[in-house]
Scaffold this motif. Structure first.
Motif, PDB file in Angstrom:
ATOM      1  N   ALA A 185      -0.460  -0.803  50.519  1.00  8.28           N
ATOM      2  CA  ALA A 185      -0.731  -2.231  50.667  1.00  8.28           C
ATOM      3  C   ALA A 185      -1.939  -2.479  51.565  1.00  8.28           C
ATOM      4  N   VAL A 186      -1.990  -1.761  52.692  1.00  6.60           N
ATOM      5  CA  VAL A 186      -3.111  -1.929  53.634  1.00  6.60           C
ATOM      6  C   VAL A 186      -4.413  -1.454  53.012  1.00  6.60           C
ATOM      7  N   THR A 187      -4.357  -0.307  52.340  1.00  9.92           N
ATOM      8  CA  THR A 187      -5.562   0.239  51.703  1.00  9.92           C
ATOM      9  C   THR A 187      -6.072  -0.686  50.609  1.00  9.92           C
ATOM     10  N   GLY A 188      -5.157  -1.157  49.775  1.00 12.76           N
ATOM     11  CA  GLY A 188      -5.550  -2.070  48.702  1.00 12.76           C
ATOM     12  C   GLY A 188      -6.133  -3.363  49.229  1.00 12.76           C
ATOM     13  N   THR A 189      -5.543  -3.878  50.303  1.00 14.11           N
ATOM     14  CA  THR A 189      -6.044  -5.117  50.908  1.00 14.11           C
ATOM     15  C   THR A 189      -7.440  -4.916  51.480  1.00 14.11           C
ATOM     16  N   ALA A 190      -7.617  -3.803  52.209  1.00  9.03           N
ATOM     17  CA  ALA A 190      -8.932  -3.516  52.802  1.00  9.03           C
ATOM     18  C   ALA A 190      -9.983  -3.289  51.715  1.00  9.03           C
ATOM     19  N   MET A 191      -9.611  -2.516  50.711  1.00  9.97           N
ATOM     20  CA  MET A 191     -10.524  -2.227  49.610  1.00  9.97           C
ATOM     21  C   MET A 191     -10.907  -3.515  48.878  1.00  9.97           C
ATOM     22  N   GLY A 192      -9.905  -4.335  48.579  1.00  5.56           N
ATOM     23  CA  GLY A 192     -10.161  -5.591  47.877  1.00  5.56           C
ATOM     24  C   GLY A 192     -10.977  -6.566  48.695  1.00  5.56           C
ATOM     25  N   ALA A 193     -10.711  -6.592  50.024  1.00  9.41           N
ATOM     26  CA  ALA A 193     -11.451  -7.505  50.889  1.00  9.41           C
ATOM     27  C   ALA A 193     -12.929  -7.144  50.950  1.00  9.41           C
ATOM     28  N   VAL A 194     -13.219  -5.836  51.029  1.00  8.92           N
ATOM     29  CA  VAL A 194     -14.612  -5.390  51.075  1.00  8.92           C
ATOM     30  C   VAL A 194     -15.311  -5.654  49.738  1.00  8.92           C
ATOM     31  N   ILE A 195     -14.669  -5.239  48.650  1.00  7.56           N
ATOM     32  CA  ILE A 195     -15.261  -5.452  47.323  1.00  7.56           C
ATOM     33  C   ILE A 195     -15.403  -6.940  47.036  1.00  7.56           C
ATOM     34  N   GLY A 196     -14.347  -7.691  47.357  1.00  9.99           N
ATOM     35  CA  GLY A 196     -14.396  -9.132  47.136  1.00  9.99           C
ATOM     36  C   GLY A 196     -15.416  -9.821  48.011  1.00  9.99           C
ATOM     37  N   GLY A 197     -15.551  -9.349  49.266  1.00 10.94           N
ATOM     38  CA  GLY A 197     -16.517  -9.952  50.172  1.00 10.94           C
ATOM     39  C   GLY A 197     -17.948  -9.764  49.697  1.00 10.94           C
ATOM     40  N   ILE A 198     -18.262  -8.551  49.255  1.00  7.35           N
ATOM     41  CA  ILE A 198     -19.629  -8.256  48.794  1.00  7.35           C
ATOM     42  C   ILE A 198     -19.929  -8.955  47.472  1.00  7.35           C
ATOM     43  N   THR A 199     -19.047  -8.782  46.499  1.00  6.74           N
ATOM     44  CA  THR A 199     -19.290  -9.407  45.190  1.00  6.74           C
ATOM     45  C   THR A 199     -19.139 -10.922  45.274  1.00  6.74           C
ATOM     46  N   GLY A 200     -18.248 -11.394  46.165  1.00  3.71           N
ATOM     47  CA  GLY A 200     -18.090 -12.840  46.332  1.00  3.71           C
ATOM     48  C   GLY A 200     -19.340 -13.484  46.899  1.00  3.71           C
ATOM     49  N   THR A 201     -19.975 -12.791  47.836  1.00  2.93           N
ATOM     50  CA  THR A 201     -21.231 -13.297  48.396  1.00  2.93           C
ATOM     51  C   THR A 201     -22.294 -13.385  47.307  1.00  2.93           C
ATOM     52  N   ALA A 202     -22.363 -12.336  46.480  1.00  4.36           N
ATOM     53  CA  ALA A 202     -23.321 -12.341  45.373  1.00  4.36           C
ATOM     54  C   ALA A 202     -23.013 -13.462  44.395  1.00  4.36           C
ATOM     55  N   LEU A 203     -21.738 -13.661  44.095  1.00  5.14           N
ATOM     56  CA  LEU A 203     -21.334 -14.703  43.145  1.00  5.14           C
ATOM     57  C   LEU A 203     -21.744 -16.086  43.635  1.00  5.14           C
ATOM     58  N   VAL A 204     -21.463 -16.374  44.895  1.00  7.34           N
ATOM     59  CA  VAL A 204     -21.823 -17.674  45.457  1.00  7.34           C
ATOM     60  C   VAL A 204     -23.329 -17.889  45.412  1.00  7.34           C
ATOM     61  N   CYS A 205     -24.084 -16.873  45.811  1.00  7.89           N
ATOM     62  CA  CYS A 205     -25.553 -16.984  45.808  1.00  7.89           C
ATOM     63  C   CYS A 205     -26.095 -17.185  44.402  1.00  7.89           C
ATOM     64  N   LEU A 206     -25.536 -16.458  43.441  1.00  8.18           N
ATOM     65  CA  LEU A 206     -26.004 -16.581  42.064  1.00  8.18           C
ATOM     66  C   LEU A 206     -25.687 -17.945  41.483  1.00  8.18           C
ATOM     67  N   LEU A 207     -24.502 -18.437  41.744  1.00  7.11           N
ATOM     68  CA  LEU A 207     -24.118 -19.746  41.225  1.00  7.11           C
ATOM     69  C   LEU A 207     -24.960 -20.852  41.850  1.00  7.11           C
ATOM     70  N   LYS A 208     -25.239 -20.737  43.127  1.00  3.23           N
ATOM     71  CA  LYS A 208     -26.029 -21.757  43.809  1.00  3.23           C
ATOM     72  C   LYS A 208     -27.491 -21.738  43.387  1.00  3.23           C
TER      73      LYS A 208
END
Length: 215
Positions: A185-208
């Motif tokens: 659970a901890v590993t999946g959360t950390a992994m998802g948070a990092v992947i989501g944080g990086i790709t989420g930043t890209a997604l927001v920038c691209l949409l804007k």
């Protein structure tokens, strides 16, 4: 469904929802891998196992991200299909490369092997992220400006994410236990948070930055 116009975007909220969706998906994804690993350990390899795992992981990740992304792009259900295809490619390519790495570094000193393995792990993650990002990019390439950067963001995100997964998996016991569940659970959360944080930043920038208005 009515698509959000640029003036209606809440960048911070979108970023948070994307991280949450990706984190939940990765926890479920690692749980699937853990269960399948236990089954294979006790009963041996079953034909079609990796296809099943890749498909399930792709569906979970694709669906979780679709719940967030559907408000911002057209034909959003294609995102799920693209993610499943990308996950399958990533699984089979990753398994092949991992086997080749094991053969290539057999007999090499431990220090050299560890250094090479870490480098190889990052490169493998970048490669898997590139494949997944490419499949998803096919969905958004005609809707979002500079969307090619989505592939780059995924390459970076999965390079780091795979390393986190490797560290976490190394602490998991072979037999199912409360510790195994917590570490997963901890590993999946950390992994998802990092992947989501990086790709989420890209997604927001691209949409804007996109000048296309999606209705």
């Amino acid at each position: 469904m009515k698509r959000h116009k640029p003036s209606q975007w809440n960048s911070w909220g979108l970023w948070e929802r994307w991280i949450l969706a990706t984190s939940i998906a990765e926890v479920i994804g690692l749980a699937i891998v853990a269960v399948v690993s236990l089954v294979v350990t006790h009963f041996g390899y079953i034909q079609g196992t990796f296809i099943l795992v890749g498909t399930l992981e792709g569906i979970v990740l694709g669906f979780a991200q679709w719940l967030v992304l559907r408000r911002y792009i057209k034909h959003s259900t294609r995102w799920i299909i693209a993610t499943v295809i990308g996950a399958l490619f990533a699984w089979f390519t990753g398994l092949t490369i991992s086997a080749l790495m094991a053969i290539a570094y057999a007999g090499v000193s431990d220090i050299t092997k560890n250094q090479a393995f870490i480098k190889g792990l990052f490169l493998l993650g970048a490669g898997l992220g590139t494949m997944l990002g490419f499949c998803q990019w096919l969905v958004i390439k005609n809707q979002i400006r500079f969307s090619i950067l989505w592939i780059v963001a995924n390459a970076i995100a999965w390079a780091v994410g795979l390393f986190i997964a490797y560290v976490g998996v190394g602490m998991v016991q072979e037999n199912f236990s409360l510790q195994t569940a917590l570490v997963t659970a901890v590993t999946g959360t950390a992994m998802g948070a990092v992947i989501g944080g990086i790709t989420g930043t890209a997604l927001v920038c691209l949409l804007k930055s996109s000048q296309k208005q999606i209705h």
